[in-house]
Design an enzyme around this catalytic site. Structure first.
Site, PDB file in Angstrom:
ATOM      1  CG  ASP A  12      41.908 -18.642   4.353  1.00 34.93           C
ATOM      2  OD1 ASP A  12      41.339 -18.610   5.455  1.00 34.93           O
ATOM      3  OD2 ASP A  12      43.134 -18.810   4.225  1.00 34.93           O
ATOM      4  CE  LYS A  15      36.068 -22.130   6.247  1.00 35.22           C
ATOM      5  NZ  LYS A  15      37.167 -21.811   5.306  1.00 35.22           N
ATOM      6  N   GLY A  39      40.171 -18.258  10.573  1.00 37.98           N
ATOM      7  CA  GLY A  39      39.937 -16.818  10.570  1.00 37.98           C
ATOM      8  C   GLY A  39      38.806 -16.573   9.596  1.00 37.98           C
ATOM      9  CG  HIS A  40      35.601 -18.473   9.715  1.00 36.36           C
ATOM     10  ND1 HIS A  40      34.765 -19.447  10.198  1.00 36.36           N
ATOM     11  CD2 HIS A  40      36.667 -19.130   9.190  1.00 36.36           C
ATOM     12  CE1 HIS A  40      35.313 -20.649   9.978  1.00 36.36           C
ATOM     13  NE2 HIS A  40      36.463 -20.469   9.379  1.00 36.36           N
ATOM     14  CD  GLN A 215      40.762 -25.405  10.154  1.00 37.92           C
ATOM     15  OE1 GLN A 215      40.095 -26.277  10.653  1.00 37.92           O
ATOM     16  NE2 GLN A 215      40.991 -24.267  10.795  1.00 37.92           N
TER      17      GLN A 215
HETATM   18  P1  GDP Z   1      36.954 -18.029   5.505  1.00 35.44           P
HETATM   19  O1  GDP Z   1      38.084 -18.455   6.370  1.00 35.44           O
HETATM   20  O2  GDP Z   1      36.495 -19.093   4.584  1.00 35.44           O
HETATM   21  O3  GDP Z   1      35.806 -17.430   6.283  1.00 35.44           O
HETATM   22  O4  GDP Z   1      37.520 -16.866   4.577  1.00 35.44           O
HETATM   23  P2  GDP Z   1      38.477 -15.634   5.029  1.00 35.44           P
HETATM   24  O5  GDP Z   1      37.682 -14.668   5.793  1.00 35.44           O
HETATM   25  O6  GDP Z   1      39.720 -16.148   5.654  1.00 35.44           O
HETATM   26  O7  GDP Z   1      38.912 -15.097   3.608  1.00 35.44           O
HETATM   27  C1  GDP Z   1      37.977 -14.662   2.671  1.00 35.44           C
HETATM   28  C2  GDP Z   1      38.299 -13.205   2.328  1.00 35.44           C
HETATM   29  O8  GDP Z   1      37.653 -12.865   1.128  1.00 35.44           O
HETATM   30  C3  GDP Z   1      37.793 -12.231   3.371  1.00 35.44           C
HETATM   31  O9  GDP Z   1      38.685 -11.146   3.439  1.00 35.44           O
HETATM   32  C4  GDP Z   1      36.449 -11.790   2.805  1.00 35.44           C
HETATM   33  O10 GDP Z   1      36.076 -10.486   3.238  1.00 35.44           O
HETATM   34  C5  GDP Z   1      36.748 -11.788   1.333  1.00 35.44           C
HETATM   35  N1  GDP Z   1      35.618 -12.078   0.429  1.00 35.44           N
HETATM   36  C6  GDP Z   1      34.619 -12.990   0.586  1.00 35.44           C
HETATM   37  N2  GDP Z   1      33.836 -13.031  -0.527  1.00 35.44           N
HETATM   38  C7  GDP Z   1      34.368 -12.140  -1.387  1.00 35.44           C
HETATM   39  C8  GDP Z   1      34.036 -11.747  -2.727  1.00 35.44           C
HETATM   40  O11 GDP Z   1      33.113 -12.242  -3.346  1.00 35.44           O
HETATM   41  N3  GDP Z   1      34.826 -10.795  -3.314  1.00 35.44           N
HETATM   42  C9  GDP Z   1      35.900 -10.239  -2.669  1.00 35.44           C
HETATM   43  N4  GDP Z   1      36.614  -9.327  -3.321  1.00 35.44           N
HETATM   44  N5  GDP Z   1      36.241 -10.592  -1.428  1.00 35.44           N
HETATM   45  C10 GDP Z   1      35.494 -11.536  -0.790  1.00 35.44           C
HETATM   46  P1  IMO Z   2      39.852 -20.997   7.764  1.00 37.59           P
HETATM   47  O1  IMO Z   2      38.793 -21.620   8.638  1.00 37.59           O
HETATM   48  C1  IMO Z   2      43.552 -21.632   5.550  1.00 37.59           C
HETATM   49  C2  IMO Z   2      46.449 -24.414   7.295  1.00 37.59           C
HETATM   50  C3  IMO Z   2      47.781 -23.849   7.766  1.00 37.59           C
HETATM   51  C4  IMO Z   2      48.682 -25.033   7.462  1.00 37.59           C
HETATM   52  C5  IMO Z   2      47.795 -26.226   7.830  1.00 37.59           C
HETATM   53  C6  IMO Z   2      48.019 -26.767   9.232  1.00 37.59           C
HETATM   54  O2  IMO Z   2      40.054 -19.558   7.982  1.00 37.59           O
HETATM   55  O3  IMO Z   2      39.613 -21.365   6.336  1.00 37.59           O
HETATM   56  P2  IMO Z   2      47.289 -25.861  11.625  1.00 37.59           P
HETATM   57  O4  IMO Z   2      47.654 -24.607  12.359  1.00 37.59           O
HETATM   58  O5  IMO Z   2      45.831 -26.025  11.391  1.00 37.59           O
HETATM   59  O6  IMO Z   2      47.897 -27.092  12.222  1.00 37.59           O
HETATM   60  O7  IMO Z   2      47.989 -25.703  10.172  1.00 37.59           O
HETATM   61  O8  IMO Z   2      46.455 -25.768   7.726  1.00 37.59           O
HETATM   62  N1  IMO Z   2      45.244 -23.766   7.876  1.00 37.59           N
HETATM   63  C7  IMO Z   2      44.446 -22.937   7.199  1.00 37.59           C
HETATM   64  N2  IMO Z   2      44.556 -22.436   5.945  1.00 37.59           N
HETATM   65  N3  IMO Z   2      42.488 -21.321   6.314  1.00 37.59           N
HETATM   66  C8  IMO Z   2      42.336 -21.833   7.548  1.00 37.59           C
HETATM   67  O9  IMO Z   2      41.219 -21.686   8.273  1.00 37.59           O
HETATM   68  C9  IMO Z   2      43.374 -22.651   8.060  1.00 37.59           C
HETATM   69  N4  IMO Z   2      43.578 -23.294   9.238  1.00 37.59           N
HETATM   70  C10 IMO Z   2      44.714 -23.974   9.106  1.00 37.59           C
HETATM   71  O10 IMO Z   2      48.140 -22.708   7.024  1.00 37.59           O
HETATM   72  O11 IMO Z   2      48.936 -25.105   6.097  1.00 37.59           O
HETATM   73 MG    MG Z   3      40.029 -17.881   6.840  1.00 39.86          MG
END
Ligand code: GDP
Ligand code: IMO
Ligand code: MG
Length: 418
Positions: A12, A15, A39-40, A215
């Protein structure tokens, strides 16, 4: 140029946002490990989309491949395709799926539910999407793959072996599983490719390929905080085996790091903030799981752990995310070392029994207390924010390719023209 984008922490990091910024320059975007546990989030031109199994390049109309290393839950994939098509994204012409990718089955979710429940206080805190059990069957050589959907006789045989060997006590009938799989056969097979020749013909033509990690490094099955990890190689180590490309053709690796830390699920987290500062970061940063909605645990940036990630992945550059979330803090801390049993640790060791005992050594910065949200030029940042970033760059001994100042793709300081 073939570039890999990797989460440098516990996932998270942002990416999805970075892939969205970069994907327009590439001819193909590839997911190579994980599944719908990812979840991207991409926010662009006011529209928010969260991708789970499909590569984020799809949003820009870039050909996108789900590689052999990904595990696919067919109904979720079909729903994701339909929901993207419903907002006008052309998925069917751009998405391809490797015939060697493994399938996540209903019994995998059930097996995971049972194993998490049996662990009592030692739960991993998985996303409960059946990812771990699907990989267990893959490595146990009894998994069912996308290509198996092509032949009913092969599929029946594989179902029989799988259920006999592993799932005897489960209330699942082979006819039922067979029917379930047949429902998804046509839509899945219509997208199938032989991914090794598909990717490598692009390599040969000199096309640019972007590899989208899921991840993060500290969740890697080999190099993360085992057993509190996911079940695939989410560090750079996973690219070749998850996509079918020789390491020789990888030109760069971009690490994505948030300027604080988060973790969803259980496991050690030395810089975790359990009080008000953690709560503030969670609210301001919107730190709630994009897949499960769970509140993310929040803490200070852990440079000691991040340096491990830089070393392990050999990052060519790093993207620093979510600077704006720190705007209102009086002071900002970063961990620069760990004390363990009275001594400074030489390097980060990702073992929970050690990490539970370490005490982070912090360096404290005065907060800039200025709004940086949406800033697009480094020069316009407050001096204290610049000093903070400079310190991180020097500590990590790496190039900083971009600094992110807001969730939307437009809110970014680009420092390196990739
Ligand atoms: P990922 O799994 O690495 O793609 O990241 P996620 O989407 O799960 O979580 C990143 C969250 O941070 C999302 O809600 C993005 O919209 C938000 N985000 C990304 N870059 C920034 C930033 O520079 N500032 C803020 N406030 N939010 C950001
Ligand atoms: P993105 O791509 C954050 C974590 C789960 C748990 C561990 C194992 O959005 O960054 P799993 O269901 O994969 O067997 O769970 O990994 N986990 C993540 N945490 N971002 C993710 O994906 C994750 N995918 C799995 O919360 O701790
Ligand atoms: Mg994510």
């Amino acid at each position: 140029m073939n570039l890999v984008v990797i989460g440098a922490q516990w996932g998270d990091e942002g990416k999805g946002k970075v892939i969205d910024i970069l994907s327009g320059k590439f001819h193909l975007v590839v997911r190579y490990q994980g599944g719908e546990n990812a979840g991207h989030t991409v926010i662009s031109s006011g529209r928010k989309v969260v991708l789970h199994t499909i590569p984020s390049g799809i949003l820009k109309g870039i050909p996108s491949l789900i590689g052999n290393g990904v595990v696919i839950h067919p109904p979720t994939l079909i729903d994701e395709i339909a929901s993207l098509e419903s907002i006008g994204i052309n998925v069917k012409d751009n998405l391809k799926i490797s015939r060697s990718a493994h399938l996540v089955l209903p019994i995998h979710r059930e097996a995971e539910r049972i194993s998490e429940e049996m662990r009592g206080g030692k739960k991993i805190g998985t996303t409960r999407k059946g990812i771990g059990p699907a990989y267990e069957d893959k490595y146990g050589r009894r998994g069912i793959r996308v290509g198996d959907l092509e032949r009913e006789d092969v599929l029946k045989e594989k179902i029989e072996v799988l259920l006999e060997e592993k799932y005897r006590g489960f209330p699942v009938r082979k006819e039922e599983l067979f029917e379930w799989l047949l429902k998804y056969r046509e839509p899945v097979l219509s997208l199938v490719v032989d991914s090794v020749s598909y990717i490598n013909s692009m390599v040969k033509e000199g096309k640019n390929i972007l590899f989208e990690g899921a991840q993060g490094t500290l969740l890697d099955i080999d190099f993360g905080t085992y057993p509190y990890v996911t079940s695939s190689n989410s560090s750079a180590a996973g690219v070749s085996n998850g996509a079918g490309i020789s390491p020789r053709f990888i030109d760069g690796i971009l690490g994505i790091a948030k300027l604080y830390s988060t973790r969803v699920g259980a496991g050690p987290f030395p810089t975790e903030l359990k009080g008000n500062v953690g709560k503030f970061i969670r609210e301001k940063g919107g730190e709630f799981g994009a897949t499960t909605g769970r509140p993310r645990r929040c803490g200070w940036l852990d440079l000691f752990a991040l340096k491990y990630s830089v070393t392990l992945n050999g990052f060519t550059g790093v993207a620093l995310m979510k600077l704006d979330v720190l705007d209102n803090l009086d002071e900002i801390k970063v961990a620069v070392a760990y004390r363990y049993r009275g001594k400074n640790m030489g390097s980060f060791i990702p073992d929970p029994y050690i990490l539970e005992e370490v005490e982070p050594v912090y360096r404290t910065f005065k907060g800039w207390q200025t709004n940086t949200r949406g800033t697009r030029s480094f020069d316009e940042l407050p001096q204290r924010a610049k000093d903070y970033i400079k310190f991180i760059k020097d500590y990590l001994e790496t190039e900083i390719w971009l600094v992110s100042t807001g969730p939307s793709s437009e809110e970014t300081i680009i420092l390196k023209d990739i």
